[in-house]
Design an enzyme around this catalytic site. Structure first.
Site, PDB file in Angstrom:
ATOM      1  N   GLU A 135       0.823  -1.228   0.000  1.00 41.76           N
ATOM      2  CA  GLU A 135       0.000   0.000   0.000  1.00 41.76           C
ATOM      3  C   GLU A 135       0.850   1.268   0.000  1.00 41.76           C
ATOM      4  O   GLU A 135       0.751   2.086   0.908  1.00 41.76           O
ATOM      5  CB  GLU A 135      -0.875   0.031   1.266  1.00 41.76           C
ATOM      6  CG  GLU A 135      -1.771  -1.155   1.473  1.00 41.76           C
ATOM      7  CD  GLU A 135      -2.461  -1.122   2.838  1.00 41.76           C
ATOM      8  OE1 GLU A 135      -2.017  -0.388   3.746  1.00 41.76           O
ATOM      9  OE2 GLU A 135      -3.443  -1.831   2.993  1.00 41.76           O
ATOM     10  N   PRO A 136       1.690   1.461  -0.998  1.00 42.88           N
ATOM     11  CA  PRO A 136       2.522   2.663  -0.983  1.00 42.88           C
ATOM     12  C   PRO A 136       1.728   3.923  -1.332  1.00 42.88           C
ATOM     13  O   PRO A 136       0.839   3.889  -2.180  1.00 42.88           O
ATOM     14  CB  PRO A 136       3.563   2.382  -2.079  1.00 42.88           C
ATOM     15  CG  PRO A 136       2.912   1.415  -2.996  1.00 42.88           C
ATOM     16  CD  PRO A 136       1.904   0.638  -2.206  1.00 42.88           C
ATOM     17  N   GLY A 137       2.037   5.005  -0.675  1.00 46.92           N
ATOM     18  CA  GLY A 137       1.453   6.299  -1.015  1.00 46.92           C
ATOM     19  C   GLY A 137       2.587   7.244  -1.374  1.00 46.92           C
ATOM     20  O   GLY A 137       2.876   7.500  -2.545  1.00 46.92           O
ATOM     21  N   ARG A 138       3.282   7.703  -0.325  1.00 46.84           N
ATOM     22  CA  ARG A 138       4.342   8.697  -0.488  1.00 46.84           C
ATOM     23  C   ARG A 138       5.366   8.315  -1.559  1.00 46.84           C
ATOM     24  O   ARG A 138       5.765   9.150  -2.368  1.00 46.84           O
ATOM     25  CB  ARG A 138       5.062   8.841   0.859  1.00 46.84           C
ATOM     26  CG  ARG A 138       6.045   9.996   0.897  1.00 46.84           C
ATOM     27  CD  ARG A 138       6.902   9.957   2.166  1.00 46.84           C
ATOM     28  NE  ARG A 138       6.197   9.607   3.359  1.00 46.84           N
ATOM     29  CZ  ARG A 138       5.796  10.470   4.297  1.00 46.84           C
ATOM     30  NH1 ARG A 138       6.052  11.741   4.166  1.00 46.84           N
ATOM     31  NH2 ARG A 138       5.160  10.038   5.368  1.00 46.84           N
ATOM     32  N   CYS A 161      -0.962  33.730  10.655  1.00 45.27           N
ATOM     33  CA  CYS A 161      -0.705  34.255  12.000  1.00 45.27           C
ATOM     34  C   CYS A 161      -0.379  33.148  12.993  1.00 45.27           C
ATOM     35  O   CYS A 161      -1.129  32.917  13.945  1.00 45.27           O
ATOM     36  CB  CYS A 161      -1.926  35.022  12.479  1.00 45.27           C
ATOM     37  SG  CYS A 161      -2.629  36.018  11.186  1.00 45.27           S
ATOM     38  N   TYR A 220       0.952  14.090   0.839  1.00 46.56           N
ATOM     39  CA  TYR A 220       0.572  14.757   2.102  1.00 46.56           C
ATOM     40  C   TYR A 220       0.809  16.270   2.028  1.00 46.56           C
ATOM     41  O   TYR A 220       1.114  16.913   3.017  1.00 46.56           O
ATOM     42  CB  TYR A 220       1.306  14.121   3.294  1.00 46.56           C
ATOM     43  CG  TYR A 220       1.125  12.623   3.336  1.00 46.56           C
ATOM     44  CD1 TYR A 220      -0.118  12.079   3.635  1.00 46.56           C
ATOM     45  CD2 TYR A 220       2.170  11.751   3.025  1.00 46.56           C
ATOM     46  CE1 TYR A 220      -0.323  10.700   3.628  1.00 46.56           C
ATOM     47  CE2 TYR A 220       1.972  10.367   3.021  1.00 46.56           C
ATOM     48  CZ  TYR A 220       0.736   9.859   3.323  1.00 46.56           C
ATOM     49  OH  TYR A 220       0.535   8.510   3.306  1.00 46.56           O
TER      50      TYR A 220
HETATM   51  N1  LLP Z   1      -1.440   2.045   4.569  1.00 45.12           N
HETATM   52  C1  LLP Z   1      -1.902   2.504   5.742  1.00 45.12           C
HETATM   53  C2  LLP Z   1      -2.774   1.662   6.547  1.00 45.12           C
HETATM   54  C3  LLP Z   1      -1.517   3.795   6.189  1.00 45.12           C
HETATM   55  O1  LLP Z   1      -1.979   4.233   7.358  1.00 45.12           O
HETATM   56  C4  LLP Z   1      -0.669   4.599   5.383  1.00 45.12           C
HETATM   57  C5  LLP Z   1      -0.269   5.947   5.810  1.00 45.12           C
HETATM   58  C6  LLP Z   1      -0.244   4.064   4.151  1.00 45.12           C
HETATM   59  C7  LLP Z   1      -0.637   2.782   3.776  1.00 45.12           C
HETATM   60  C8  LLP Z   1       0.654   4.838   3.218  1.00 45.12           C
HETATM   61  O2  LLP Z   1       1.877   5.151   3.784  1.00 45.12           O
HETATM   62  P1  LLP Z   1       2.995   5.847   2.865  1.00 45.12           P
HETATM   63  O3  LLP Z   1       3.428   4.833   1.835  1.00 45.12           O
HETATM   64  O4  LLP Z   1       2.383   7.025   2.229  1.00 45.12           O
HETATM   65  O5  LLP Z   1       4.061   6.194   3.805  1.00 45.12           O
HETATM   66  N2  LLP Z   1       0.848  12.835   6.959  1.00 45.12           N
HETATM   67  C9  LLP Z   1       2.078  12.121   7.223  1.00 45.12           C
HETATM   68  C10 LLP Z   1       2.006  10.675   6.784  1.00 45.12           C
HETATM   69  C11 LLP Z   1       0.878   9.893   7.425  1.00 45.12           C
HETATM   70  C12 LLP Z   1       0.815   8.464   6.927  1.00 45.12           C
HETATM   71  C13 LLP Z   1      -0.383   7.773   7.421  1.00 45.12           C
HETATM   72  N3  LLP Z   1      -0.587   6.433   6.936  1.00 45.12           N
HETATM   73  C14 LLP Z   1       3.235  12.873   6.572  1.00 45.12           C
HETATM   74  O6  LLP Z   1       3.007  13.908   5.961  1.00 45.12           O
HETATM   75  O7  LLP Z   1       4.377  12.450   6.687  1.00 45.12           O
END
Ligand code: LLP
Length: 428
Positions: free
Chosen positions: A279-282, A347, A376
């Protein structure tokens, strides 16, 4: 293109481009601030992931929360990815973007009845269940809809991902998942529920992870649990190892590649032969995006030099919340350096992008790029200080497309105008 912070954001004759388009040109045409994403950077990451996992049956589920723009989702759908969602709103977006529900997984510790019912009706691939109470409620809701819901238990492997505490999720004391000792019991309860299909196991240990060893540890523990479940007759179809792979924020960061992740986990998952989900996002979108902003004022106060720009913490919250570092590049290089605090107009003292940063000596009206802001960034932005959220732009080669218009003041106050009309019957 090489020798710059990012391959997809090269300098040509001291002018910063996204792919083959001058960022100054876009800024002059549509105004600032705006988020810009390189389509080819996204496609390149998708291909890296696909190649890394091609030797094993794997479904890559893009984490929608990192950037949920419909045009971005479309790129992932067209390339065969599924999605990881965490709310009814993300389900709504995902279905609008045309994702096959059989490629949607749904995590989160607090899913409401309405959100659960919508996802049960959609027949999604898996609810990643985070508590015993949630199991009960999904079973009841599925029963009342005459449906069966597919579920996985999100286990908490108690592994330290060695990242920022706010984005560590796999430690015992965090609110996420079910502890390893209680997981077997949870599965035993789940398989007895009439309206649940038990299909998988899920874990997600954190975000911005810069070393694959915590993954190895978490997957080893998860695989061991799958063996124990098998012994008591509980057979699963998939193992979902979550997201979290880190990206380059600082010039000398060397994050692991999808290939490193694949090499660390595939041999472990092979032992149990279950389908793999990631489940990659970032790591799919983060480095592909930048926030482009313009210098409003310069100000010297005591020893400090402030560069005040037209983006604020409402546009990019990460520095304020996590004290996160984002590399900042001038859109036109001047070569002359200063040390400055780069701050927004809001502010709040937390409204900063960089503190005591060495940067080109930017002047009023100059543009700058806050790098690695594709994930994000926009998705955590808000209307604080009644600031319209930024425009979003997608670049493909030498073309660009506005994929979300800058919000207008009227758009922001519209729901309130409606309320006023109801109560007083008139608006000025
Ligand atoms: N799967 C689950 C269950 C998650 O909770 C998350 C992210 C992901 C996948 C994706 O993770 P990634 O591959 O994007 O790291 N707002 C924070 C990051 C919060 C991540 C929350 N969960 C930031 O700006 O660093």
């Amino acid at each position: 293109m090489g020798n710059s912070f990012s391959y997809y954001f090269p300098y040509f004759e001291n002018e910063l481009y996204c792919e083959k388009i001058s960022l100054k040109k876009i800024a002059e045409e549509i105004g600032t601030p705006f988020y810009v994403y390189s389509k080819n950077a996204i496609l390149n990451k998708i291909n890296q992931y696909k190649k890394a996992f091609q030797s094993y049956p794997t479904l890559i589920c893009y984490a929608v929360k990192s950037n949920s723009n419909l045009s971005i989702l479309e790129i992932f759908r067209e390339n065969g990815l599924g999605i990881d969602i965490v709310s009814g709103g993300e389900l709504y977006r995902g279905l609008k973007a045309g994702f096959d529900p059989k490629k949607i997984v749904y995590a989160g510790v607090g899913k409401t009845d309405r959100e659960l019912a919508d996802a049960v009706k959609a027949d999604i691939l898996s609810f990643n269940v985070e508590s015993l109470m949630e199991l009960d409620v999904i079973d009841q809701i599925a029963g009342s809809l005459g449906k069966k819901a597919n579920i996985s238990i999100r286990i908490n492997p108690d592994v330290d991902p060695k990242t920022h505490p706010y984005i560590s999720t796999g430690l015992r004391e965090s609110k996420f998942g079910i502890d390893m000792e209680d997981a077997i019991k949870a599965y035993e309860i789940a398989i007895k529920k009439k309206n649940l299909n038990v299909v998988g196991i899920h874990c997600h240990i954190g975000s911005q992870i810069m070393d694959v060893s915590p993954y190895r540890e978490a997957v080893e523990k998860t695989v061991e649990l799958v063996f124990r479940l098998k012994k008591i007759g509980i057979e699963l179809k998939h193992i979902d190892i979550g997201g979290g792979l880190g990206i380059k924020y600082r010039p000398d960061d060397r994050p692991p590649e999808p290939e490193d992740l694949a090499q660390a986990v595939i041999p472990l998952v092979k032992e149990i032969g279950l389908k793999l989900l990631v489940e990659p996002g970032r790591s799919l979108i983060g480095e592909a995006g930048a926030l482009i902003s313009q210098v409003i004022f310069l100000k010297d106060k005591g020893k400090k030099h402030f560069i005040i720009i037209d983006s604020g913490m409402n546009d990019l919250l990460r520095p304020a919340v996590y004290n996160a570092y984002h590399h900042i590049l001038p859109v036109i290089k001047s070569g002359k350096k200063v040390v400055a605090d780069i701050v927004g107009p809001i502010c709040e003292t937390g409204d900063f992008f960089a503190v005591d940063r060495e940067i080109d000596d930017l002047q009023r009206g100059d543009y700058l790029a806050v790098m690695s802001a594709g994930a994000y960034g926009f998705s955590m932005s808000s209307n604080y200080n009644t600031r319209p959220r930024a425009a979003e732009v997608l670049v493909d080669g030498n073309e660009y497309f506005v994929i979300r218009e800058r919000e207008s003041y009227d758009y922001i106050i519209e729901p309130e105008i409606k309320a006023l009309q109801k109560t007083s019957g008139e608006v000025k």
